[in-house]
Design a protein around this motif. Sequence first.
Motif, short mmCIF file in Angstrom:
data_model
loop_
_atom_site.label_atom_id
_atom_site.label_comp_id
_atom_site.label_asym_id
_atom_site.label_seq_id
_atom_site.Cartn_x
_atom_site.Cartn_y
_atom_site.Cartn_z
N ALA A 1 10.78 50.55 -8.28
CA ALA A 1 9.42 50.66 -9.18
C ALA A 1 9.23 49.41 -9.81
O ALA A 1 10.05 48.83 -10.69
N VAL A 2 7.74 48.83 -9.72
CA VAL A 2 7.61 47.47 -10.50
C VAL A 2 6.38 48.00 -11.32
O VAL A 2 5.41 48.42 -11.06
N ILE A 3 6.68 47.60 -12.79
CA ILE A 3 5.61 48.12 -13.62
C ILE A 3 4.86 46.64 -14.12
O ILE A 3 5.48 45.77 -14.30
N VAL A 4 3.49 46.93 -13.87
CA VAL A 4 2.62 45.82 -14.28
C VAL A 4 1.53 46.21 -15.40
O VAL A 4 1.22 47.53 -15.44
N VAL A 5 1.25 45.41 -16.39
CA VAL A 5 0.36 45.62 -17.19
C VAL A 5 -0.80 44.36 -17.21
O VAL A 5 -0.35 43.48 -16.57
N VAL B 1 4.32 50.54 -7.25
CA VAL B 1 3.80 49.90 -8.22
C VAL B 1 3.16 50.95 -9.17
O VAL B 1 2.29 51.73 -8.85
N CYS B 2 3.43 50.63 -10.53
CA CYS B 2 2.91 51.53 -11.55
C CYS B 2 2.50 50.84 -12.74
O CYS B 2 2.97 49.55 -12.95
N LEU C 1 -0.59 54.80 -9.37
CA LEU C 1 0.75 55.30 -10.00
C LEU C 1 0.76 55.02 -11.37
O LEU C 1 0.68 53.98 -11.96
N GLY C 2 1.24 55.93 -12.29
CA GLY C 2 1.39 56.07 -13.78
C GLY C 2 2.98 55.53 -13.91
O GLY C 2 3.69 55.59 -13.00
N LEU C 3 3.53 55.47 -15.18
CA LEU C 3 4.87 55.31 -15.38
C LEU C 3 5.78 56.30 -14.99
O LEU C 3 7.19 56.04 -14.88
N GLU C 4 5.29 57.44 -14.92
CA GLU C 4 6.29 58.55 -14.21
C GLU C 4 6.71 58.21 -12.74
O GLU C 4 7.81 58.72 -12.47
#
Length: 381
Positions: A6-10, A43-44, A63-66
């Motif tokens: 899972a890759v978190i993007v902001v 990707v979340c 997708l969200g952080l879940e």
Amino acid sequence: MLKSVAVIVVPNFSLFEFGTAFEVFGIDRSDRGAGVPAFDFRVCAPEPGDVRMKSGLSLHVNLGLEAAADADLVIMSPFGADRDVPESVHEALRAAQARGAWVMSICSGAFALAKAGLLEGRRCTTHWRYSQELAAKYPGAKVDENVLYVQDGNIITSAGTAAGIDACLHLVRVELGANVAAAIARDMVVPPHRDGGQAQFIDRPMPTCGSAPMEALLRWMVQHLDQEHSVNDLAARLHMSPRTFARKFRAETGATPAAWLNSQRVLRAQGTVGDHGVEYRRSCPRSRVRPFRPAPAPLRQGVGHESAKLSQGLPRPVGRGCLVRGRSKRPAIQLIQRHSAAGTPAPRGLGALRLGAFHQLLPGAGDSALRQGGAVLARAD
């Protein structure tokens, strides 16, 4: 076993660094016959929808952080050292680390890990431009700016930009083996493992340290790298005893005076060779080019990479008429004779023989003939 990523993007995330993670984990290579699995790549974002990139483009995230809650690897993409991320991102990173999942940051993503408390007491790295800021902002983190990536427990931090590839391939190598990592690297047309670190890329002409007197001394030393500096002489400039100076110097720079001087001299030499390499090659058009010999081991260690690989391909002129130690002078003499008879200028590579050596082999030859074309004949040794 590594299966889901899972890759978190902001907002303001960097496209290239995100792309390095996608290139390693997001492409299905399971049909290549090399044992590479198809990763569950997600990707979340804290708020699903269009997430604006640093380049001005936008990425639509569903997708969200879940989505990171059960991932085997959670990657924090870079977002800029001068920005912050929502607390929900910190909670997702802490939860991943607590349940034993891999947590990775690329470039400035390390700031999110640090604020989440994951780098406290751990070795870590980030882009060399941000390393001092990271160390100052989070003094509990053991920042190493001279490496491409660091693994400390289940946390991996990488340096800037392309170092994200190195970190991702390292994790593949740890989890799935060297053959799988090599297969992915071969498909990406990159080396499966790069030697060295960021030291070769750091542009740091003037060092800084904690105290003003020591910083002034370091600046003076940088301006006088061509001179020898003993501990006694340096200590005298700061009105300290040699033992006190040596202890304080190591505390503020992390190195002994001799090691620090060596590293600065190598950095200066690398810049000089890099700046003048093309001009140097053009000035010796008739010369053969061969690599420099590897630097001594202490110098290679001082700059954090193999000088032999850095210097590969840099010019070392050995003209057809040059006297190389242990080789005959005869080819140079024959070349001089041919050009002298034809009335043409001699090549510029004839600068390593004494006039006396020519006179011994060419009795009666005048100095003017030996200086054809403005060649300067210097000492043979």
